[in-house]
Enzyme design. Structure first.
Site, mmCIF file in Angstrom:
data_model
loop_
_atom_site.group_PDB
_atom_site.id
_atom_site.type_symbol
_atom_site.label_atom_id
_atom_site.label_comp_id
_atom_site.label_asym_id
_atom_site.label_seq_id
_atom_site.Cartn_x
_atom_site.Cartn_y
_atom_site.Cartn_z
ATOM 1 N N SER A 97 -46.502 -28.393 -26.005
ATOM 2 C CA SER A 97 -45.150 -28.740 -26.422
ATOM 3 C C SER A 97 -44.252 -29.002 -25.202
ATOM 4 O O SER A 97 -44.564 -29.870 -24.396
ATOM 5 C CB SER A 97 -44.601 -27.609 -27.304
ATOM 6 O OG SER A 97 -43.406 -27.997 -27.912
ATOM 7 N N ASP A 193 -47.950 -32.602 -37.230
ATOM 8 C CA ASP A 193 -47.165 -31.711 -36.363
ATOM 9 C C ASP A 193 -45.737 -31.732 -36.885
ATOM 10 O O ASP A 193 -45.126 -32.789 -37.000
ATOM 11 C CB ASP A 193 -47.234 -32.237 -34.914
ATOM 12 C CG ASP A 193 -46.542 -31.342 -33.901
ATOM 13 O OD1 ASP A 193 -45.524 -30.705 -34.252
ATOM 14 O OD2 ASP A 193 -46.987 -31.302 -32.743
ATOM 15 N N HIS A 223 -48.579 -27.808 -34.948
ATOM 16 C CA HIS A 223 -48.011 -27.912 -33.602
ATOM 17 C C HIS A 223 -48.625 -26.944 -32.583
ATOM 18 O O HIS A 223 -48.987 -27.323 -31.479
ATOM 19 C CB HIS A 223 -46.493 -27.730 -33.650
ATOM 20 C CG HIS A 223 -45.850 -27.889 -32.308
ATOM 21 N ND1 HIS A 223 -45.926 -29.067 -31.586
ATOM 22 C CD2 HIS A 223 -45.151 -27.018 -31.531
ATOM 23 C CE1 HIS A 223 -45.291 -28.916 -30.433
ATOM 24 N NE2 HIS A 223 -44.817 -27.685 -30.379
#
Length: 251
Positions: A97, A193, A223
């Site tokens: 991320s 996601d 995610h």
């Protein structure tokens, strides 16, 4: 900045000393080192030297995070890189991320990075662009987006609006310089996601100048793929990828 709250047990940074090949590992926005520790342990078991820094303002309380800037997060990652530099001569970087955003930042800044492994990396999130203008101080959490119902991510239950402004600035900065990345890249992206749109990974793939680049689609994770059903796949493919890169260097 000084943090008012103590660091949660599972959110401590991790360091494993191994061979002369160092792997820098970054967790994501509002998350903690807990999301990356299984990867760190697997790479350490394979003999590598591993550093998983805790990004400032993370793993304590969201009020601490609110007081940090993206410069603090960069500084946390660079401290980890310096720790590895004292022990290693070859460097890989991976992150989830915003950790993927920071991975790209490191590759843009330090040309001696041998290869990068961004995982659901963030460089353009319209929702965050919009939410940063909220007149509230804290918004609902974005953590723990997992397909596996048995697993929970250690992440904040609130997101500071001030921090959204910071990640938007970081993403913009990194996106503008993607063309400067030339090292090999293995990009992981979850097909579903709910935090970072999967097209971010395609933008990264298209924008970096690396000749050796590959995308692996994760069909069975959301995610936080590093804690999800594709965790072992990420570990196996990363180890294979790093071995290939190292064999080329040593050939």
């Amino acid at each position: 900045m000084t943090e008012k709250h103590s660091v949660m047990a599972e959110a401590q940074p991790f360091y494993y000393e191994g061979n002369k090949v160092g792997i820098l590992i970054s967790h994501g926005f509002t998350g903690s080192t807990q999301s990356m520790r299984p990867l760190g342990e697997a790479y350490a078991k394979a003999g590598y030297t591993v550093c998983g820094p805790r990004l400032k303002g993370h793993g304590t309380h969201y009020e601490d995070m609110e007081k940090t800037t993206y410069h603090d997060w960069i500084e946390s990652i660079e401290e980890g890189y310096q720790w590895l530099k004292e022990r290693c001569d070859t460097f890989f970087v991976t992150g989830l991320s915003m950790g993927g955003t920071l991975t790209l930042y490191v590759a843009e800044t330090y040309p001696n990075i041998k290869a990068i492994i961004p995982i659901n990396a963030a460089i353009d999130i319209q929702d965050m662009e919009n939410m940063q203008h909220s007149n509230q101080r804290f918004l609902d959490a974005i953590g723990s987006d997992l397909k596996n119902p048995e697993v929970k991510e250690l992440a904040y239950d609130k997101t500071p609006v001030q921090s959204l402004k910071e990640i938007v600035l970081l993403m913009k900065k990194v996106k503008e310089n993607l063309h400067t990345v030339t090292c090999p890249a293995l990009i992981f992206v979850s097909t579903e996601d709910h935090v970072v749109p999967p097209d971010n990974s395609q933008i990264i793939y298209d924008s970096i100048s690396s000749r050796n680049k590959q995308i692996i689609h994760l069909q069975n994770s959301y995610h936080v793929a590093t804690l999800d059903n594709d965790q072992q796949l990420i570990i196996d493919e990363t180890l294979k990828f790093m071995e290939k890169v190292l064999n080329k260097i040593n050939a």
